[in-house]
Design an enzyme around this catalytic site. Structure first.
Site, PDB file in Angstrom:
ATOM      1  N   HIS A 231       0.806  -1.233   0.000  1.00  0.00           N
ATOM      2  CA  HIS A 231       0.000   0.000   0.000  1.00  0.00           C
ATOM      3  C   HIS A 231       0.838   1.283   0.000  1.00  0.00           C
ATOM      4  CE1 HIS A 231       0.742  -0.813   4.225  1.00  0.00           C
ATOM      5  NE2 HIS A 231      -0.302  -1.594   4.384  1.00  0.00           N
ATOM      6  N   ASN A 277      -4.772   2.786   7.504  1.00  0.00           N
ATOM      7  CA  ASN A 277      -3.304   2.881   7.551  1.00  0.00           C
ATOM      8  C   ASN A 277      -2.696   2.257   6.297  1.00  0.00           C
ATOM      9  OD1 ASN A 277      -3.081   4.114  10.019  1.00  0.00           O
ATOM     10  ND2 ASN A 277      -2.843   2.201  11.150  1.00  0.00           N
ATOM     11  N   ASP A 304      -5.956  -4.171   0.214  1.00  0.00           N
ATOM     12  CA  ASP A 304      -5.860  -4.042   1.673  1.00  0.00           C
ATOM     13  C   ASP A 304      -7.252  -4.150   2.299  1.00  0.00           C
ATOM     14  OD1 ASP A 304      -4.913  -3.794   4.226  1.00  0.00           O
ATOM     15  OD2 ASP A 304      -4.317  -1.702   4.064  1.00  0.00           O
ATOM     16  N   GLY A 323      -9.024   0.894   8.896  1.00  0.00           N
ATOM     17  CA  GLY A 323      -9.165   0.052   7.709  1.00  0.00           C
ATOM     18  C   GLY A 323     -10.617  -0.137   7.334  1.00  0.00           C
TER      19      GLY A 323
HETATM   20  O1  DOR Z   1      -5.964   0.144   7.680  1.00  0.00           O
HETATM   21  C1  DOR Z   1      -5.387  -0.919   7.926  1.00  0.00           C
HETATM   22  N1  DOR Z   1      -6.043  -1.924   8.513  1.00  0.00           N
HETATM   23  N2  DOR Z   1      -4.100  -1.034   7.621  1.00  0.00           N
HETATM   24  C2  DOR Z   1      -3.386  -2.107   8.009  1.00  0.00           C
HETATM   25  O2  DOR Z   1      -2.233  -2.181   7.685  1.00  0.00           O
HETATM   26  C3  DOR Z   1      -4.010  -3.165   8.844  1.00  0.00           C
HETATM   27  C4  DOR Z   1      -5.446  -3.207   8.584  1.00  0.00           C
HETATM   28  C5  DOR Z   1      -6.207  -4.079   9.544  1.00  0.00           C
HETATM   29  O3  DOR Z   1      -5.783  -5.209   9.784  1.00  0.00           O
HETATM   30  O4  DOR Z   1      -7.292  -3.678   9.980  1.00  0.00           O
END
Ligand code: DOR
Length: 422
Positions: A231, A277, A304, A323
């Site tokens: 990402h 993230n 992601d 996320g």
């Molecule tokens: O936004 C995110 N959520 N970035 C990540 O790297 C992990 C992920 C998650 O597992 O919820």
């Protein structure tokens, strides 16, 4: 089965032309300009649609074992099928983490029982993803791990990462960087910039990503370990990658639909639904990412997909989970972000390239290949999360009118028609 009348787009040959495709016993057997159906052979009429090698999402959180309230193998892989993905690589931030052959065995049992598409596990780099002690790479690779990552966290100790890379240098599986310097990031909930300052929220600066991407590319070059940046979201990270390549690096990278299309302005309108993230960056970063796709700097499209429960995504931005769900909107969002991207390049990014990076079958419709196929068309629709198969219903794409949709997905010769697709 005969898939007739479609526009066959396969970068592995390369081929972009009207062709019929014959599948038998789970394998592609023939491509031809006018194949006649055999007696009793089912025919899928793909006129007006594109027929491509099955899409592969190399960055998905399926949440099992450990968090079935967020997603299960059953719901996540059904979401994959609906989104056009015939294979996914699942990240190790499960509970327990995918850091031990015994945990991979539990996952393999769940996959054998419940999965609707192919699932390739990504093993952790460190035990418990704590960033301290390396896993047993040989044992994890033997147990099925196709790549290694502490995704969700950065391996902050460079010594630990370098030793791990040396340890794993002879193992095929690529190292995948989650690149966010924890100290620079602090307690951030979004990108640091004009919007975070206006909203009075803690932000993570772009340089938090840039420094880790630069560090990991250097460690990759020095150790000889094959490397992939997950990402990628900043101009600085793109610069670091270009620099590394100019010095001989063969590192690869991926970009998500949300980083291509959305910016930190989304936080003003979507709030917690846009919390992710690495964070949604500013407009100049998103533009640079789109340019980098067009010019070939980006290797892979990955979602992601990070589902959470409605309760975890509700409430204020400071406390909401990080996320959001991605599998069922990705194909549409890529088309919206890059309307002029040639289809051969699109299919390369979402199928042929991830197969190559992971070293897994797929990404091609050559005769003899597994019959993993994605059929899609340029037909507008409106994103309605209540219809998702994924348990994660939160997405900043909710309500968007989008130009492309998946009609059907074939895994090993088995056809799945997406409900409500025209
Ligand atoms: O936004 C995110 N959520 N970035 C990540 O790297 C992990 C992920 C998650 O597992 O919820």
């Amino acid at each position: 089965m005969l898939i007739s009348g479609g526009r066959l787009v396969d970068p592995s040959q390369p081929l972009d032309a009207r062709r019929d495709l014959r599948i038998d016993a789970g394998v592609v057997v023939e491509i031809g300009e006018h194949l006649t159906p055999r007696e009793g052979e089912p025919v899928y009429d793909a006129s007006g649609a594109v027929v491509a090698p099955g899409f592969i999402d190399m960055h998905v959180h399926l949440r099992e074992p450990g968090y079935p309230e967020k997603e299960t193998i059953a719901t996540g892989t059904l979401a994959a099928l609906r989104g056009g993905f015939t294979a996914v690589a699942c990240m190790p931030n499960t509970n327990p983490a995918l850091d031990d052959p015994a945990v991979l065995a539990i996952l393999a049992d769940l996959v054998a029982r419940d999965a609707r598409c192919r699932v390739y596990p990504v093993g952790a780099i460190t035990r418990g993803r704590k960033g301290e002690a390396a896993v047993d790479f040989t044992a994890l690779a033997r147990a099925g791990a196709v790549a290694f990552s502490d995704d969700g966290n950065t391996v902050m100790n460079a010594r630990v990462l370098r030793d791990a890379a040396l340890d794993a240098a002879a193992i095929d599986g690529v190292f995948i960087s989650h690149a966010e310097d924890e100290h620079l990031k602090g307690n951030a909930v979004m990108h640091e910039g004009v919007v975070s300052r206006a909203l009075g929220l803690p932000g993570s600066p772009a340089v938090a990503e840039d420094v880790i991407v630069a560090r990991d590319l250097l460690i990759g070059a020095e150790t000889g370990k094959r490397w992939h940046i997950a990402h990628l979201s900043t101009r600085g990270a793109l610069d670091a990658l270009r620099h590394a390549r100019a010095h001989g690096s063969d590192a690869t990278c991926e970009v998500t639909p949300h980083h291509l299309l959305l910016t930190d302005e989304t936080i003003r309108t979507s709030g917690a639904a846009g919390k992710v993230n690495p964070p949604l960056r500013d407009a100049s970063d998103a533009r640079a990412l789109r340019d980098a796709v067009r010019e070939g700097t980006i290797d892979v499209f990955a979602t992601d997909h990070a589902p959470h429960t409605a309760a975890e995504k509700s409430g204020d931005l400071l406390h909401a989970a990080v996320g959001f769900t991605g599998l069922e909107v990705a194909v549409a969002a890529y088309a919206l972000a890059l309307p002029d991207l040639p289809l051969l390049r699109f299919v390369e990014l979402i199928s042929t390239a991830p197969a190559r990076v992971l070293g897994v079958p797929g990404g091609t419709l050559r005769a003899g290949s597994p019959a993993d196929v994605t059929i899609f068309a340029d037909r507008p629709w409106t994103i309605d999360p209540s219809s998702f198969a994924s348990k994660g219903k939160s997405t900043p794409f909710a309500g968007m009118r989008v130009p492309r949709r998946v009609l059907a997905t074939i895994v090993g010769g088995e056809l799945y028609r997406v409900p409500d697709a025209p």
